[in-house]
Write a protein that holds these residues in place. Sequence first.
Motif, short mmCIF file in Angstrom:
data_model
loop_
_atom_site.label_atom_id
_atom_site.label_comp_id
_atom_site.label_asym_id
_atom_site.label_seq_id
_atom_site.Cartn_x
_atom_site.Cartn_y
_atom_site.Cartn_z
N PRO A 72 5.35 8.60 -15.64
CA PRO A 72 5.03 7.53 -14.70
C PRO A 72 6.18 7.19 -13.74
O PRO A 72 5.93 6.85 -12.60
CB PRO A 72 4.68 6.35 -15.60
CG PRO A 72 5.30 6.65 -16.91
CD PRO A 72 5.36 8.14 -17.02
N ASN A 73 7.43 7.21 -14.17
CA ASN A 73 8.64 7.07 -13.35
C ASN A 73 8.66 5.87 -12.38
O ASN A 73 8.94 6.04 -11.20
CB ASN A 73 8.87 8.37 -12.57
CG ASN A 73 10.30 8.51 -12.12
OD1 ASN A 73 11.20 7.88 -12.66
ND2 ASN A 73 10.52 9.35 -11.13
N PRO A 74 8.43 4.65 -12.85
CA PRO A 74 8.48 3.49 -11.94
C PRO A 74 9.89 3.26 -11.41
O PRO A 74 10.87 3.35 -12.15
CB PRO A 74 8.03 2.32 -12.83
CG PRO A 74 8.32 2.77 -14.22
CD PRO A 74 8.18 4.26 -14.23
N ALA A 113 -0.33 9.50 -9.55
CA ALA A 113 0.54 10.42 -8.82
C ALA A 113 1.31 9.66 -7.75
O ALA A 113 0.80 8.70 -7.17
CB ALA A 113 -0.28 11.54 -8.17
N HIS A 114 2.53 10.13 -7.48
CA HIS A 114 3.35 9.52 -6.44
C HIS A 114 2.87 9.95 -5.06
O HIS A 114 2.74 9.13 -4.17
CB HIS A 114 4.83 9.88 -6.64
CG HIS A 114 5.69 9.50 -5.48
ND1 HIS A 114 6.28 10.41 -4.66
CD2 HIS A 114 6.01 8.29 -4.98
CE1 HIS A 114 6.96 9.78 -3.71
NE2 HIS A 114 6.81 8.50 -3.89
N ALA A 131 -1.48 9.06 -2.45
CA ALA A 131 -0.66 7.91 -2.09
C ALA A 131 -0.30 7.97 -0.61
O ALA A 131 -0.05 9.04 -0.07
CB ALA A 131 0.61 7.87 -2.93
N THR A 132 -0.28 6.82 0.02
CA THR A 132 0.13 6.76 1.43
C THR A 132 1.47 6.05 1.59
O THR A 132 2.10 6.15 2.61
CB THR A 132 -0.94 6.04 2.27
OG1 THR A 132 -1.16 4.74 1.70
CG2 THR A 132 -2.23 6.83 2.30
N GLY A 133 1.90 5.33 0.58
CA GLY A 133 3.17 4.60 0.64
C GLY A 133 4.16 5.16 -0.36
O GLY A 133 4.05 6.29 -0.82
N ALA A 134 5.14 4.35 -0.70
CA ALA A 134 6.21 4.78 -1.59
C ALA A 134 5.82 4.71 -3.06
O ALA A 134 6.45 5.35 -3.90
CB ALA A 134 7.45 3.93 -1.36
N ASP A 135 4.79 3.94 -3.39
CA ASP A 135 4.42 3.74 -4.79
C ASP A 135 3.36 4.75 -5.23
O ASP A 135 2.56 5.23 -4.43
CB ASP A 135 3.87 2.33 -5.00
CG ASP A 135 4.92 1.27 -4.76
OD1 ASP A 135 6.10 1.52 -5.05
OD2 ASP A 135 4.55 0.18 -4.28
N ALA A 136 3.36 5.04 -6.52
CA ALA A 136 2.34 5.91 -7.11
C ALA A 136 1.01 5.18 -7.12
O ALA A 136 0.94 3.96 -7.17
CB ALA A 136 2.74 6.30 -8.52
N LEU A 165 3.78 11.57 -12.26
CA LEU A 165 2.51 12.21 -12.57
C LEU A 165 2.13 11.85 -14.00
O LEU A 165 2.94 11.99 -14.92
CB LEU A 165 2.61 13.73 -12.41
CG LEU A 165 1.31 14.52 -12.57
CD1 LEU A 165 0.28 14.10 -11.54
CD2 LEU A 165 1.60 16.00 -12.46
N GLN A 166 0.90 11.37 -14.18
CA GLN A 166 0.47 10.94 -15.51
C GLN A 166 -1.04 11.14 -15.61
O GLN A 166 -1.78 10.86 -14.66
CB GLN A 166 0.83 9.48 -15.73
CG GLN A 166 0.58 8.98 -17.12
CD GLN A 166 1.09 7.53 -17.27
OE1 GLN A 166 1.02 6.71 -16.37
NE2 GLN A 166 1.60 7.24 -18.46
N LEU A 167 -1.50 11.64 -16.77
CA LEU A 167 -2.92 11.81 -17.04
C LEU A 167 -3.27 11.07 -18.31
O LEU A 167 -2.64 11.29 -19.35
CB LEU A 167 -3.27 13.30 -17.18
CG LEU A 167 -4.73 13.61 -17.56
CD1 LEU A 167 -5.67 13.14 -16.46
CD2 LEU A 167 -4.88 15.10 -17.82
N LEU A 168 -4.26 10.18 -18.22
CA LEU A 168 -4.71 9.40 -19.38
C LEU A 168 -6.21 9.54 -19.50
O LEU A 168 -6.91 9.74 -18.51
CB LEU A 168 -4.36 7.92 -19.18
CG LEU A 168 -2.89 7.61 -18.89
CD1 LEU A 168 -2.75 6.19 -18.39
CD2 LEU A 168 -2.06 7.83 -20.12
#
Length: 171
Positions: A72-74, A113-114, A131-136, A165-168
């Motif tokens: 996730p890498n916040p 996804a970022h 994503a269109t901005g800086a956040d995922a 990148l994360q899949l749940l």
Amino acid sequence: LTETVRIGPDPGRTISGQVIDASGSPVPGAVVTWQAQGLAAEYYGFGGELSAIPDLRGGPARMSFLSALNYPNPQRVFGLDPMGVGLGGNYASRLSGKIQIDTAGVYQFGLLAHRGARLTIDGHLVAEAQATGADAVTATDSVNLTAGAHDLEVTHFESGGAAALQLLWTP
């Protein structure tokens, strides 16, 4: 009963061999099988910024195996390259494997996804995050799955910023 397993270098998908008896003779008809738990990963490097999932034909720059897709890498807490891709800020990946469904039913999938990612199951689009901005961003959707193994593929691209990148999934 003594078991000896010799394994040579392998990218993580296949192990083959033979079964031998105590005298060292091959056991006729004995089968050796192994199935990896995780995803085969192919990584592709690009020289310029990416704004969509690129064409991934041709050979990957790097391959590996991931036991889980949980990055996730916040706020870049795990750095610029939490997956250890090592291809700079502009890359794409194709992650493929199988998902084993024990009980048929509706399953919800979440794909974070970022920059951008796409999830397909058995070749059908399930979720796509862009994503269109800086956040995922997270895309979610539900799919009805039969019991058994299903082909799963996540295609992902990154172009600078806090790679994530994360899949749940949940039944």
